[in-house]
Design a protein around this motif. Structure first.
Motif, mmCIF file in Angstrom:
data_model
loop_
_atom_site.group_PDB
_atom_site.id
_atom_site.type_symbol
_atom_site.label_atom_id
_atom_site.label_comp_id
_atom_site.label_asym_id
_atom_site.label_seq_id
_atom_site.Cartn_x
_atom_site.Cartn_y
_atom_site.Cartn_z
ATOM 1 N N ALA A 274 0.845 -1.195 0.000
ATOM 2 C CA ALA A 274 0.000 0.000 0.000
ATOM 3 C C ALA A 274 0.878 1.241 0.000
ATOM 4 C CB ALA A 274 -0.913 0.009 1.218
ATOM 5 N N ALA A 275 0.515 2.186 -0.849
ATOM 6 C CA ALA A 275 1.268 3.433 -0.975
ATOM 7 C C ALA A 275 0.360 4.612 -0.650
ATOM 8 C CB ALA A 275 1.803 3.578 -2.396
ATOM 9 N N LEU A 276 0.842 5.495 0.197
ATOM 10 C CA LEU A 276 0.151 6.758 0.455
ATOM 11 C C LEU A 276 0.502 7.684 -0.694
ATOM 12 C CD1 LEU A 276 -1.491 8.604 2.356
ATOM 13 C CD2 LEU A 276 0.691 9.213 3.435
ATOM 14 N N ALA A 277 -0.493 8.101 -1.436
ATOM 15 C CA ALA A 277 -0.239 8.963 -2.590
ATOM 16 C C ALA A 277 -0.943 10.292 -2.394
ATOM 17 C CB ALA A 277 -0.719 8.288 -3.875
ATOM 18 N N TRP A 278 -0.201 11.363 -2.505
ATOM 19 C CA TRP A 278 -0.795 12.691 -2.384
ATOM 20 C C TRP A 278 -0.659 13.485 -3.674
ATOM 21 C CZ3 TRP A 278 3.306 15.995 -2.854
ATOM 22 C CH2 TRP A 278 4.541 15.541 -2.399
ATOM 23 N N SER A 279 -0.210 12.787 -4.740
ATOM 24 C CA SER A 279 -0.133 13.415 -6.059
ATOM 25 C C SER A 279 -0.215 12.317 -7.118
ATOM 26 C CB SER A 279 1.176 14.190 -6.225
ATOM 27 O OG SER A 279 2.276 13.285 -6.287
ATOM 28 N N THR A 280 -0.493 12.721 -8.337
ATOM 29 C CA THR A 280 -0.518 11.740 -9.432
ATOM 30 C C THR A 280 0.882 11.190 -9.678
ATOM 31 O OG1 THR A 280 -0.347 13.517 -11.071
ATOM 32 C CG2 THR A 280 -2.560 12.703 -10.565
ATOM 33 N N GLU A 281 1.904 11.997 -9.453
ATOM 34 C CA GLU A 281 3.268 11.512 -9.639
ATOM 35 C C GLU A 281 3.577 10.363 -8.675
ATOM 36 O OE1 GLU A 281 7.877 13.111 -9.871
ATOM 37 O OE2 GLU A 281 6.391 14.374 -8.906
ATOM 38 N N LEU A 282 3.176 10.507 -7.415
ATOM 39 C CA LEU A 282 3.411 9.425 -6.456
ATOM 40 C C LEU A 282 2.581 8.196 -6.798
ATOM 41 C CD1 LEU A 282 3.730 11.293 -3.064
ATOM 42 C CD2 LEU A 282 5.503 10.146 -4.367
ATOM 43 N N ALA A 283 1.366 8.396 -7.271
ATOM 44 C CA ALA A 283 0.533 7.257 -7.684
ATOM 45 C C ALA A 283 1.186 6.513 -8.835
ATOM 46 C CB ALA A 283 -0.864 7.749 -8.075
ATOM 47 N N THR A 284 1.732 7.250 -9.785
ATOM 48 C CA THR A 284 2.417 6.631 -10.918
ATOM 49 C C THR A 284 3.625 5.832 -10.451
ATOM 50 O OG1 THR A 284 1.708 8.381 -12.429
ATOM 51 C CG2 THR A 284 3.652 7.115 -13.079
ATOM 52 N N LEU A 285 4.462 6.446 -9.625
ATOM 53 C CA LEU A 285 5.670 5.764 -9.162
ATOM 54 C C LEU A 285 5.340 4.541 -8.303
ATOM 55 C CD1 LEU A 285 7.880 8.863 -8.327
ATOM 56 C CD2 LEU A 285 8.183 7.247 -10.226
ATOM 57 N N ALA A 286 4.294 4.633 -7.500
ATOM 58 C CA ALA A 286 3.896 3.493 -6.666
ATOM 59 C C ALA A 286 3.577 2.272 -7.519
ATOM 60 C CB ALA A 286 2.703 3.867 -5.793
ATOM 61 N N ARG A 287 2.919 2.500 -8.641
ATOM 62 C CA ARG A 287 2.584 1.387 -9.544
ATOM 63 C C ARG A 287 3.797 0.971 -10.374
ATOM 64 N NH1 ARG A 287 0.088 -2.179 -9.561
ATOM 65 N NH2 ARG A 287 -0.689 -2.217 -11.675
ATOM 66 N N GLN A 288 4.468 1.940 -11.011
ATOM 67 C CA GLN A 288 5.567 1.619 -11.915
ATOM 68 C C GLN A 288 6.745 0.960 -11.211
ATOM 69 O OE1 GLN A 288 6.642 5.337 -13.785
ATOM 70 N NE2 GLN A 288 5.301 4.954 -15.538
ATOM 71 N N HIS A 289 7.145 1.490 -10.072
ATOM 72 C CA HIS A 289 8.361 1.030 -9.407
ATOM 73 C C HIS A 289 8.111 0.019 -8.299
ATOM 74 C CE1 HIS A 289 10.917 4.793 -10.601
ATOM 75 N NE2 HIS A 289 10.260 4.273 -11.628
ATOM 76 N N ASN A 290 6.958 0.104 -7.624
ATOM 77 C CA ASN A 290 6.725 -0.736 -6.454
ATOM 78 C C ASN A 290 5.630 -1.766 -6.656
ATOM 79 O OD1 ASN A 290 7.138 2.383 -5.186
ATOM 80 N ND2 ASN A 290 8.623 0.812 -4.665
ATOM 81 N N ASN A 291 4.965 -1.722 -7.810
ATOM 82 C CA ASN A 291 3.835 -2.609 -8.086
ATOM 83 C C ASN A 291 2.850 -2.582 -6.917
ATOM 84 O OD1 ASN A 291 2.288 -4.278 -9.674
ATOM 85 N ND2 ASN A 291 3.411 -6.140 -9.152
ATOM 86 N N ALA A 292 2.595 -1.382 -6.394
ATOM 87 C CA ALA A 292 1.639 -1.233 -5.298
ATOM 88 C C ALA A 292 0.285 -1.764 -5.736
ATOM 89 C CB ALA A 292 1.532 0.236 -4.888
ATOM 90 N N ASN A 293 -0.386 -2.453 -4.829
ATOM 91 C CA ASN A 293 -1.716 -2.982 -5.154
ATOM 92 C C ASN A 293 -2.822 -2.283 -4.369
ATOM 93 O OD1 ASN A 293 -1.014 -4.201 -2.733
ATOM 94 N ND2 ASN A 293 -1.188 -6.299 -3.498
ATOM 95 N N VAL A 294 -2.444 -1.362 -3.503
ATOM 96 C CA VAL A 294 -3.409 -0.563 -2.750
ATOM 97 C C VAL A 294 -2.888 0.873 -2.714
ATOM 98 C CG1 VAL A 294 -4.481 -0.156 -0.490
ATOM 99 C CG2 VAL A 294 -4.177 -2.506 -1.319
ATOM 100 N N VAL A 295 -3.782 1.820 -2.942
ATOM 101 C CA VAL A 295 -3.435 3.227 -2.795
ATOM 102 C C VAL A 295 -4.222 3.781 -1.611
ATOM 103 C CG1 VAL A 295 -5.193 4.114 -4.410
ATOM 104 C CG2 VAL A 295 -3.107 5.432 -3.997
ATOM 105 N N SER A 296 -3.563 4.613 -0.835
ATOM 106 C CA SER A 296 -4.183 5.239 0.328
ATOM 107 C C SER A 296 -4.214 6.747 0.115
ATOM 108 C CB SER A 296 -3.384 4.901 1.587
ATOM 109 O OG SER A 296 -3.998 5.426 2.739
ATOM 110 N N LEU A 297 -5.369 7.341 0.426
ATOM 111 C CA LEU A 297 -5.543 8.785 0.282
ATOM 112 C C LEU A 297 -6.183 9.355 1.531
ATOM 113 C CD1 LEU A 297 -6.101 7.620 -2.820
ATOM 114 C CD2 LEU A 297 -6.583 9.998 -3.177
ATOM 115 N N GLY A 298 -5.887 10.624 1.774
ATOM 116 C CA GLY A 298 -6.502 11.347 2.871
ATOM 117 C C GLY A 298 -7.679 12.166 2.383
ATOM 118 N N GLY A 299 -8.846 11.856 2.895
ATOM 119 C CA GLY A 299 -10.041 12.582 2.503
ATOM 120 C C GLY A 299 -10.030 14.033 2.924
ATOM 121 N N ARG A 300 -9.264 14.346 3.943
ATOM 122 C CA ARG A 300 -9.168 15.734 4.403
ATOM 123 C C ARG A 300 -8.032 16.481 3.710
ATOM 124 N NH1 ARG A 300 -9.834 13.650 10.521
ATOM 125 N NH2 ARG A 300 -12.090 13.353 10.475
ATOM 126 N N MET A 301 -7.341 15.813 2.812
ATOM 127 C CA MET A 301 -6.162 16.379 2.177
ATOM 128 C C MET A 301 -6.393 16.777 0.717
ATOM 129 S SD MET A 301 -4.012 16.091 4.642
ATOM 130 C CE MET A 301 -4.998 15.804 6.098
#
Length: 154
Positions: free
Chosen positions: A84-111
């Motif tokens: 699981a990767a905490l992503a606060w931008s599209t760039e982090l979401a991209t890197l989480a998938r491309q480099h880490n094969n993350a299978n869960v993304v975590s986001l802050g609803g207040r963020m």
């Protein structure tokens, strides 16, 4: 794609928004709760079953939401096989998938606004793992540690 999603009260409204957007985009959504707003609920109750479902459902991905996304990411990562990767931008979401094969993304609803959250989620879901040897090797090292408690020798 099948997408598992979960939140507690802190991002309940965002979850409802994302579920509708995911369905509109053609995804099969499995909603692990919360089913209604309850200011006293606890994120592990929803996040851990969501993370377990991702592991049990090869090819699926997961979204966990909370106030900041931090606790939800930590809880999801307690499930063997979850990255699981905490992503606060599209760039982090991209890197989480491309480099880490993350299978869960975590986001802050207040963020994030609803639109920012949607952009992060849609980027995460639409980005494949690169499959590059160096990234696969590193993931294998983490997986080996997860199962044995020891780092493999290189």
């Amino acid at each position: 794609m099948r997408v598992h999603i979960a939140t507690d009260h802190a991002a309940y409204e965002l979850k409802e928004h994302l579920v509708a957007r995911l369905v509109d985009a053609g995804h099969e959504v499995v909603d692990h709760g919360a089913e209604s707003f309850d200011a006293d609920d606890d994120y592990p109750t929803y996040v851990i079953p969501c993370a377990e479902a991702v592991v049990a459902d090869p090819g699926s991905l997961g979204i966990v939401l909370g106030g900041s996304g931090n606790g939800e990411q930590m809880a999801a990562n307690k499930v063997t096989g979850v990255r699981a990767a905490l992503a606060w931008s599209t760039e982090l979401a991209t890197l989480a998938r491309q480099h880490n094969n993350a299978n869960v993304v975590s986001l802050g609803g207040r963020m994030h606004t609803e639109e920012e959250a949607w952009q992060i989620v849609s980027t995460f879901l639409g980005t494949p793992f690169s499959g590059e040897e160096r990234h696969a090797r590193r993931i294998a090292q983490v997986d080996a540690y997860e199962t044995s408690g020891k780092l493999p020798t290189v």
